[in-house]
Design a protein around this motif. Structure first.
Motif, PDB file in Angstrom:
ATOM      1  N   ARG A  41       0.836  -1.198   0.000  1.00 29.73           N
ATOM      2  CA  ARG A  41       0.000   0.000   0.000  1.00 29.73           C
ATOM      3  C   ARG A  41       0.877   1.258   0.000  1.00 29.73           C
ATOM      4  NH1 ARG A  41      -2.599  -1.293   3.964  1.00 29.73           N
ATOM      5  NH2 ARG A  41      -4.563  -2.010   3.058  1.00 29.73           N
ATOM      6  N   THR A  42       1.904   1.253   0.859  1.00 25.81           N
ATOM      7  CA  THR A  42       2.834   2.379   0.905  1.00 25.81           C
ATOM      8  C   THR A  42       3.644   2.457  -0.378  1.00 25.81           C
ATOM      9  OG1 THR A  42       2.977   2.170   3.304  1.00 25.81           O
ATOM     10  CG2 THR A  42       4.725   3.414   2.212  1.00 25.81           C
ATOM     11  N   PHE A  43       4.019   1.303  -0.906  1.00 25.82           N
ATOM     12  CA  PHE A  43       4.762   1.251  -2.164  1.00 25.82           C
ATOM     13  C   PHE A  43       3.988   1.971  -3.263  1.00 25.82           C
ATOM     14  CE2 PHE A  43       5.387  -1.243  -6.167  1.00 25.82           C
ATOM     15  CZ  PHE A  43       6.718  -0.928  -6.409  1.00 25.82           C
ATOM     16  N   HIS A  44       2.694   1.702  -3.365  1.00 33.02           N
ATOM     17  CA  HIS A  44       1.888   2.343  -4.397  1.00 33.02           C
ATOM     18  C   HIS A  44       1.816   3.843  -4.187  1.00 33.02           C
ATOM     19  CE1 HIS A  44      -1.925   3.363  -6.596  1.00 33.02           C
ATOM     20  NE2 HIS A  44      -1.267   2.674  -7.512  1.00 33.02           N
ATOM     21  N   GLU A  45       1.692   4.252  -2.940  1.00 32.52           N
ATOM     22  CA  GLU A  45       1.694   5.691  -2.645  1.00 32.52           C
ATOM     23  C   GLU A  45       3.018   6.329  -3.056  1.00 32.52           C
ATOM     24  OE1 GLU A  45       2.396   8.188   1.324  1.00 32.52           O
ATOM     25  OE2 GLU A  45       0.561   6.967   1.403  1.00 32.52           O
ATOM     26  N   ARG A  46       4.120   5.622  -2.796  1.00 36.23           N
ATOM     27  CA  ARG A  46       5.437   6.155  -3.155  1.00 36.23           C
ATOM     28  C   ARG A  46       5.619   6.221  -4.679  1.00 36.23           C
ATOM     29  NH1 ARG A  46       9.633   6.237   0.612  1.00 36.23           N
ATOM     30  NH2 ARG A  46      11.123   5.379  -0.899  1.00 36.23           N
ATOM     31  N   LEU A  47       4.977   5.324  -5.403  1.00 35.08           N
ATOM     32  CA  LEU A  47       5.030   5.426  -6.860  1.00 35.08           C
ATOM     33  C   LEU A  47       4.408   6.737  -7.331  1.00 35.08           C
ATOM     34  CD1 LEU A  47       4.084   1.822  -8.100  1.00 35.08           C
ATOM     35  CD2 LEU A  47       6.351   2.777  -7.663  1.00 35.08           C
ATOM     36  N   GLY A  48       3.278   7.096  -6.732  1.00 33.10           N
ATOM     37  CA  GLY A  48       2.656   8.371  -7.075  1.00 33.10           C
ATOM     38  C   GLY A  48       3.556   9.540  -6.735  1.00 33.10           C
ATOM     39  N   ARG A  49       4.180   9.481  -5.578  1.00 38.63           N
ATOM     40  CA  ARG A  49       5.082  10.566  -5.175  1.00 38.63           C
ATOM     41  C   ARG A  49       6.293  10.660  -6.114  1.00 38.63           C
ATOM     42  NH1 ARG A  49       4.025  12.752  -0.163  1.00 38.63           N
ATOM     43  NH2 ARG A  49       2.555  11.593   1.167  1.00 38.63           N
ATOM     44  N   LEU A  50       6.851   9.500  -6.480  1.00 40.99           N
ATOM     45  CA  LEU A  50       8.009   9.515  -7.367  1.00 40.99           C
ATOM     46  C   LEU A  50       7.616  10.075  -8.741  1.00 40.99           C
ATOM     47  CD1 LEU A  50      10.920   8.869  -8.104  1.00 40.99           C
ATOM     48  CD2 LEU A  50      10.248   6.469  -8.463  1.00 40.99           C
ATOM     49  N   ALA A  51       6.474   9.670  -9.235  1.00 41.79           N
ATOM     50  CA  ALA A  51       6.014  10.195 -10.522  1.00 41.79           C
ATOM     51  C   ALA A  51       5.829  11.708 -10.456  1.00 41.79           C
ATOM     52  CB  ALA A  51       4.709   9.515 -10.920  1.00 41.79           C
ATOM     53  N   SER A  52       5.249  12.201  -9.367  1.00 37.06           N
ATOM     54  CA  SER A  52       5.057  13.645  -9.214  1.00 37.06           C
ATOM     55  C   SER A  52       6.392  14.371  -9.126  1.00 37.06           C
ATOM     56  CB  SER A  52       4.230  13.933  -7.957  1.00 37.06           C
ATOM     57  OG  SER A  52       2.919  13.430  -8.071  1.00 37.06           O
ATOM     58  N   ALA A  53       7.348  13.793  -8.376  1.00 40.19           N
ATOM     59  CA  ALA A  53       8.656  14.426  -8.211  1.00 40.19           C
ATOM     60  C   ALA A  53       9.411  14.477  -9.534  1.00 40.19           C
ATOM     61  CB  ALA A  53       9.463  13.672  -7.158  1.00 40.19           C
ATOM     62  N   TYR A  97      16.395  11.902  -2.874  1.00 42.64           N
ATOM     63  CA  TYR A  97      15.260  11.062  -3.260  1.00 42.64           C
ATOM     64  C   TYR A  97      14.150  11.083  -2.215  1.00 42.64           C
ATOM     65  CZ  TYR A  97      12.912   6.775  -4.962  1.00 42.64           C
ATOM     66  OH  TYR A  97      11.999   5.855  -5.424  1.00 42.64           O
ATOM     67  N   GLU A  98      14.464  10.741  -0.982  1.00 42.07           N
ATOM     68  CA  GLU A  98      13.422  10.634   0.047  1.00 42.07           C
ATOM     69  C   GLU A  98      12.781  11.984   0.341  1.00 42.07           C
ATOM     70  OE1 GLU A  98      12.046   8.034   1.153  1.00 42.07           O
ATOM     71  OE2 GLU A  98      13.424   6.556   0.315  1.00 42.07           O
ATOM     72  N   ARG A  99      13.575  13.029   0.336  1.00 39.49           N
ATOM     73  CA  ARG A  99      13.004  14.350   0.615  1.00 39.49           C
ATOM     74  C   ARG A  99      12.118  14.817  -0.529  1.00 39.49           C
ATOM     75  NH1 ARG A  99      18.686  16.907   3.008  1.00 39.49           N
ATOM     76  NH2 ARG A  99      18.952  15.296   4.623  1.00 39.49           N
ATOM     77  N   LEU A 100      12.524  14.520  -1.749  1.00 40.69           N
ATOM     78  CA  LEU A 100      11.678  14.871  -2.885  1.00 40.69           C
ATOM     79  C   LEU A 100      10.347  14.125  -2.825  1.00 40.69           C
ATOM     80  CD1 LEU A 100      14.275  14.941  -5.827  1.00 40.69           C
ATOM     81  CD2 LEU A 100      13.088  16.902  -4.819  1.00 40.69           C
ATOM     82  N   LEU A 101      10.411  12.840  -2.458  1.00 43.80           N
ATOM     83  CA  LEU A 101       9.168  12.070  -2.342  1.00 43.80           C
ATOM     84  C   LEU A 101       8.300  12.602  -1.214  1.00 43.80           C
ATOM     85  CD1 LEU A 101      10.468  10.134  -4.387  1.00 43.80           C
ATOM     86  CD2 LEU A 101       9.600   8.234  -3.007  1.00 43.80           C
ATOM     87  N   GLN A 102       8.921  12.972  -0.116  1.00 43.05           N
ATOM     88  CA  GLN A 102       8.163  13.477   1.033  1.00 43.05           C
ATOM     89  C   GLN A 102       7.352  14.713   0.660  1.00 43.05           C
ATOM     90  OE1 GLN A 102      10.641  14.246   4.406  1.00 43.05           O
ATOM     91  NE2 GLN A 102       8.966  14.969   5.692  1.00 43.05           N
ATOM     92  N   ASP A 103       7.918  15.534  -0.198  1.00 46.70           N
ATOM     93  CA  ASP A 103       7.254  16.792  -0.567  1.00 46.70           C
ATOM     94  C   ASP A 103       6.339  16.661  -1.782  1.00 46.70           C
ATOM     95  OD1 ASP A 103       8.636  18.004   1.499  1.00 46.70           O
ATOM     96  OD2 ASP A 103      10.275  18.693   0.219  1.00 46.70           O
ATOM     97  N   ALA A 104       6.303  15.480  -2.417  1.00 46.71           N
ATOM     98  CA  ALA A 104       5.562  15.321  -3.666  1.00 46.71           C
ATOM     99  C   ALA A 104       4.144  14.816  -3.425  1.00 46.71           C
ATOM    100  CB  ALA A 104       6.307  14.365  -4.596  1.00 46.71           C
ATOM    101  N   ASP A 105       3.289  15.035  -4.389  1.00 49.82           N
ATOM    102  CA  ASP A 105       1.877  14.628  -4.318  1.00 49.82           C
ATOM    103  C   ASP A 105       1.772  13.118  -4.568  1.00 49.82           C
ATOM    104  OD1 ASP A 105      -0.836  14.299  -4.491  1.00 49.82           O
ATOM    105  OD2 ASP A 105      -1.135  15.719  -6.135  1.00 49.82           O
TER     106      ASP A 105
END
Length: 546
Positions: A46-58, A159-167
């Motif tokens: 579930r978190t993995f999928h959320e992180r995919l969205g964040r990575l795509a946004s970043a 990487y992690e900070r960009l994901l943290q701030d991304a949609d």
């Protein structure tokens, strides 16, 4: 009569075979299943999928767009798995950069791929910093710091900070399944690396077929109850495509980072790993570390590929309770083509069958042909080149029309492997065309000789190559790494070969001209024995010694 077609309902959904849809089932059935990175990160699907969205946004915020190539330089990790999905899912092309190539070739592959964004683990930042002036297309570098350290000033972010701030709510869309998804380069053992590419459709079809039971005929396969840990680098042919399969199934996944035998064994014990895959050199490393530590390997299923699994090494793994099977494929084939399995009629020794290349997996067509593309007899003896067709084979070497035409001469992909095929469909790779030893008017199979020699006591690793000879053209030279405390002589090796000559297994020309004892074997960037380097080293025939 003409072909008939289905009359589709007006609102029938046209379902594309894109990487995005490999997630559909696992998000329903395994949302709370874990993905583990070393002893540092533990997330759910579930978190993995959320992180995919964040990575795509970043990445989109950094200028990523459909058709753009994005390169990744990382060890095996949850981040790499995220890149396997998020980058193709936005319509961009994932370049898995081979970090073990020489620096000049790393730059060459990034430039030839046209990568504009790089995601770089901290261990490779010095490499990329030294190459920055030679990478004119790269517009942004994302640092993967694996900790709290600050990224370098030239990085677009960590990487992690960009994901943290991304949609997290990135809107992934469906698109043509024939869009390019990934691109990477062969290892360059025969010249400059060649670029191979794969579409979404090809990767999805490969994942579906690769999910079939490994070995078959009552051997257990890879299923939803397994715990998966790849031991093939994720930059190498999508880690043989298995992270896509594991995610599709929703299994627990474990990523070891940089390969260290103690870390691998710790993760195996702590996380309950049941399925892995690797080249023979990694298996040897794991067995040696397990012996040193007294570690239990029972029940660990491993697929071995990249180079031949010798019968001696197979027996060593089975003696420790491992289940070993062989797989065969190439960078150009995504890679799966065949998998070994026990013979239907059984037999007292399964090892011979389990160390063969095996039988073609579904949707793979194989032929063994002579130089005129005529089939040789399927008798398990007659040799020719293995040529293949399957729906997931690369269609070309990107930017190299001449090499692409040679690869697909006659409408079949040419593997450059000498093989035999028997009436039951078992393929046995006898040698690479470039590794065949031409001596006395005959061809010797280096793999056959290696398998015989490897069975002798005191031998940790062996390679047989052809070296120039003024009369015979070439003669076989053995290169051996001995087990610590053991001595191996040319006389011992030739005694073993003499018995094979007497029984008719090999030609009389198989006796070694010489034997070289070395501490380590040269390796390619993906862990195979580098026979090209050995041939260069021993180009002048050494003086025979006993």
């Amino acid at each position: 009569m003409a072909l008939r077609f289905v009359e589709r309902a007006a609102e029938a959904h046209d379902f594309p075979l894109t990487i995005r849809h490999l997630l559909d089932t696992s998000l329903v059935t395994a949302a709370d299943q874990e993905i583990v990175y070393r002893d540092e990160v533990r997330i759910t699907y579930r978190t993995f999928h959320e992180r995919l969205g964040r990575l795509a946004s970043a990445l989109t915020a950094l200028g990523a767009a459909e058709g753009m190539t994005i390169g990744v330089l990382d060890w095996d990790s949850h981040r790499y798995l995220e890149c396997y999905f998020a980058i193709p899912m936005i319509g961009a092309v994932l370049q898995t950069v081979n970090v073990r190539l020489p620096p000049a070739q790393v730059a060459e592959t990034i430039n030839r791929a046209g990568a504009e964004i790089l995601l770089v683990h901290r261990d490779f930042l010095p490499l990329v910093e030294a190459l920055r002036g030679a990478l004119p297309n790269v517009r942004a570098i994302v640092a993967l710091m694996d900790g709290d350290a600050a990224p370098p000033d030239y990085a677009a972010g960590e990487y992690e900070r960009l994901l943290q701030d991304a949609d997290p709510d990135f809107e992934f869309r469906d698109f043509d399944e024939n869009a390019m998804a990934t691109l990477f380069f062969t290892t360059g053992t025969t010249g400059s690396p060649k670029a191979v590419c794969f579409t979404h459709r090809q990767i999805v079809l490969h994942a579906i077929v690769a999910n079939g039971p490994f070995g078959g005929l009552h051997s257990r396969g890879f299923g939803a109850d397994d715990v998966y840990m790849p031991l093939t680098p994720m930059f190498h042919v999508h880690a043989w495509g298995m992270p896509y399969v594991a995610t599709m199934l929703g299994v627990k996944q474990v990523y070891a980072g940089r390969y260290d035998p103690d870390t691998i064994l710790d993760l195996r014990a702590r996380e309950g790993v049941t399925f892995s895959h690797c080249v023979p050199t990694i298996l040897q490393m794991v067995l040696a570390a397990a012996d040193r530590r007294g570690a239990d390997l029972a029940g660990w299923l491993m697929t071995i590929g990249g180079s031949a699994l010798t019968q001696a090494l197979c027996r060593e793994g089975r003696r420790r309770g491992m289940e070993l099977v062989s797989g065969y494929g190439m960078s150009e084939t995504a890679p799966l083509l065949t998998v070994s399995r026990p013979r239907r009629e059984g037999g007292s020794d399964e090892v011979e069958a389990l160390t063969m290349a095996g039988v073609p997996v579904p949707l793979v067509s194989v032929r063994v042909v002579d130089e005129t593309m005529r089939d040789v007899p399927a008798d398990g003896v007659s040799r020719g080149e293995l040529v293949i067709r399957a729906p997931w084979l690369t269609g070309c070497y990107v930017g190299d029309t001449r090499a692409s035409d040679a690869l697909w001469r006659g409408g079949w992909l040419h593997t450059q492997d000498v093989a035999t095929l028997n009436r039951e469909g078992y393929v046995q790779i006898r040698d690479r065309l470039k590794d065949v030893i031409k001596t006395g008017g005959e061809w010797l199979c280096s793999v056959t000789l290696e398998d015989m020699i490897a069975d002798l006591p005191g031998i940790e690793q062996v390679a047989v190559i052809g070296v120039p000879h003024p009369h015979w053209g070439e003669r076989p030279l053995g290169v051996v790494v001995a087990v610590a405390g053991h001595t191996v002589t040319l006389e011992q090796v030739n005694q073993r070969l003499d018995s094979a000559i007497a029984s008719g297994e090999v030609s009389r020309y198989a006796r070694l001209e010489s034997l070289e004892l070395v501490e380590t074997m040269p390796k390619t960037s993906v862990g195979k024995v580098d026979k090209k380097a050995l041939r260069a080293l021993y180009a002048a025939p050494p003086v025979a010694s006993a």
